[in-house]
Scaffold this motif. Structure first.
Motif, PDB file in Angstrom:
ATOM      1  N   LEU A 101      18.174  -1.319 -22.843  1.00 11.16           N
ATOM      2  CA  LEU A 101      17.561  -1.649 -21.809  1.00 11.16           C
ATOM      3  C   LEU A 101      17.810  -1.135 -20.511  1.00 11.16           C
ATOM      4  O   LEU A 101      16.951  -0.486 -19.778  1.00 11.16           O
ATOM      5  CB  LEU A 101      17.221  -3.293 -21.486  1.00 11.16           C
ATOM      6  CG  LEU A 101      16.585  -4.095 -22.701  1.00 11.16           C
ATOM      7  CD1 LEU A 101      16.798  -5.620 -22.100  1.00 11.16           C
ATOM      8  CD2 LEU A 101      15.015  -3.816 -22.544  1.00 11.16           C
ATOM      9  N   ASN A 104      16.589   2.441 -21.150  1.00 15.46           N
ATOM     10  CA  ASN A 104      15.225   2.692 -21.326  1.00 15.46           C
ATOM     11  C   ASN A 104      14.473   1.890 -20.353  1.00 15.46           C
ATOM     12  O   ASN A 104      13.902   0.387 -20.672  1.00 15.46           O
ATOM     13  CB  ASN A 104      14.831   2.085 -22.807  1.00 15.46           C
ATOM     14  CG  ASN A 104      15.369   3.183 -23.688  1.00 15.46           C
ATOM     15  OD1 ASN A 104      14.751   4.147 -23.984  1.00 15.46           O
ATOM     16  ND2 ASN A 104      16.334   2.726 -24.359  1.00 15.46           N
ATOM     17  N   SER A 107      11.393  -0.130 -21.004  1.00 19.86           N
ATOM     18  CA  SER A 107      11.395  -1.374 -22.157  1.00 19.86           C
ATOM     19  C   SER A 107      11.037  -2.951 -21.606  1.00 19.86           C
ATOM     20  O   SER A 107      11.780  -2.821 -20.251  1.00 19.86           O
ATOM     21  CB  SER A 107      12.640  -1.233 -22.839  1.00 19.86           C
ATOM     22  OG  SER A 107      12.769  -0.171 -23.717  1.00 19.86           O
ATOM     23  N   GLN A 148      12.439  -6.003 -16.062  1.00 19.75           N
ATOM     24  CA  GLN A 148      12.261  -5.688 -17.584  1.00 19.75           C
ATOM     25  C   GLN A 148      12.323  -7.047 -18.623  1.00 19.75           C
ATOM     26  O   GLN A 148      11.808  -7.012 -19.458  1.00 19.75           O
ATOM     27  CB  GLN A 148      13.262  -5.025 -18.226  1.00 19.75           C
ATOM     28  CG  GLN A 148      13.368  -3.287 -17.641  1.00 19.75           C
ATOM     29  CD  GLN A 148      14.359  -2.516 -18.083  1.00 19.75           C
ATOM     30  OE1 GLN A 148      15.320  -2.744 -17.437  1.00 19.75           O
ATOM     31  NE2 GLN A 148      14.145  -2.064 -19.216  1.00 19.75           N
ATOM     32  N   TYR A 179      10.341  -7.535 -27.718  1.00 22.47           N
ATOM     33  CA  TYR A 179      10.171  -6.386 -27.176  1.00 22.47           C
ATOM     34  C   TYR A 179       8.640  -6.260 -26.856  1.00 22.47           C
ATOM     35  O   TYR A 179       8.016  -6.334 -27.980  1.00 22.47           O
ATOM     36  CB  TYR A 179      10.689  -5.125 -27.903  1.00 22.47           C
ATOM     37  CG  TYR A 179      12.179  -4.925 -27.514  1.00 22.47           C
ATOM     38  CD1 TYR A 179      12.708  -4.100 -26.543  1.00 22.47           C
ATOM     39  CD2 TYR A 179      13.162  -5.476 -28.273  1.00 22.47           C
ATOM     40  CE1 TYR A 179      14.020  -3.984 -26.112  1.00 22.47           C
ATOM     41  CE2 TYR A 179      14.647  -5.417 -27.887  1.00 22.47           C
ATOM     42  CZ  TYR A 179      15.092  -4.516 -26.880  1.00 22.47           C
ATOM     43  OH  TYR A 179      16.290  -4.437 -26.684  1.00 22.47           O
ATOM     44  N   VAL A 182       8.374  -0.640 -25.537  1.00 22.93           N
ATOM     45  CA  VAL A 182       9.300   0.389 -25.947  1.00 22.93           C
ATOM     46  C   VAL A 182      10.426  -0.175 -26.620  1.00 22.93           C
ATOM     47  O   VAL A 182      11.763  -0.347 -26.038  1.00 22.93           O
ATOM     48  CB  VAL A 182       9.733   1.073 -24.616  1.00 22.93           C
ATOM     49  CG1 VAL A 182      10.686   2.525 -25.075  1.00 22.93           C
ATOM     50  CG2 VAL A 182       8.728   1.822 -23.859  1.00 22.93           C
ATOM     51  N   PRO A 183      10.544  -0.756 -27.747  1.00 17.22           N
ATOM     52  CA  PRO A 183      11.531  -1.272 -28.721  1.00 17.22           C
ATOM     53  C   PRO A 183      12.556  -0.258 -28.917  1.00 17.22           C
ATOM     54  O   PRO A 183      12.163   1.173 -28.907  1.00 17.22           O
ATOM     55  CB  PRO A 183      10.623  -1.950 -29.664  1.00 17.22           C
ATOM     56  CG  PRO A 183       9.473  -1.307 -29.974  1.00 17.22           C
ATOM     57  CD  PRO A 183       9.104  -0.798 -28.473  1.00 17.22           C
TER      58      PRO A 183
END
Length: 187
Positions: A101, A104, A107, A148, A179, A182-183
């Motif tokens: 995470l 990204n 995500s 997130q 998720y 964006v996994p």
């Protein structure tokens, strides 16, 4: 007047906990398992969680290493009876998700707290929330942006195992990591 204030506070707290579930779509099938073509273990996940785990559209390999792939594939954290304490076995899983995470920023993940069938609906909603918040707190402590994460409680309303024994209850005491954007790409 003070009596009304003291009676209203618990009612307000219960209603706030219960409204946390209002924006989450319930699932219809709790017995989803891993498909042979998948590298993501979805056993023990609700239908929505399994679909999210399998959804590789827009997935990212950034932050995914050979060492953390097995931990990123795990999307469920389990808890002891009447507890929201994380177990030692789950720290590596949560650390891998935290690293992903952080790498990204686009995500997003929903942390859904669940309990076994014992206890009142209100108590279990609060316990499920404490469990989801425990996972959320761990991830934030390890550098994840709070934006997130979304922590939600379903209490005892969505069991994975409909049995009425310790084995079933153990499966149902969990937080699922779903998720929503964006996994991790695990192939």
């Amino acid at each position: 007047m003070n009596t009304i204030k003291y009676l209203a506070l618990p009612l307000l707290a219960v209603s706030l906990v219960m409204t946390g579930c209002a924006n989450r779509k319930p699932t219809t099938d709790a017995n989803v398992t891993t498909t042979p073509s998948s590298s993501v273990n979805t056993s023990g996940l609700s239908e929505d969680a399994a679909l999210n785990a399998q959804n590789l559209a827009g997935a990212s390999a950034k932050g995914v290493t050979e060492a953390n792939k097995p931990y990123l594939a795990k999307r469920v954290v389990h808890f002891d009876y009447d507890s929201s304490d994380l177990s030692n076995e789950d720290y590596q899983t949560l650390q891998a998700h935290a690293q992903f995470l952080v790498a990204n920023a686009n995500s997003k993940i929903a942390l859904t707290g669940h309990t076994d069938e014992r206890g009142t609906r209100e108590y279990n909603m609060a316990l499920g929330e404490r469990r989801a918040k425990a996972v959320q707190s761990y991830l934030i402590t390890n550098g994840v942006n709070p934006g997130q994460l979304e922590a939600v409680s379903y209490g005892k309303e969505m069991p994975i195992n409909a049995g009425h024994n310790e084995a079933a209850w153990k499966e149902n005491r969990r937080v699922e990591l779903n998720y929503e954007a964006v996994p991790p790409l695990l192939k």
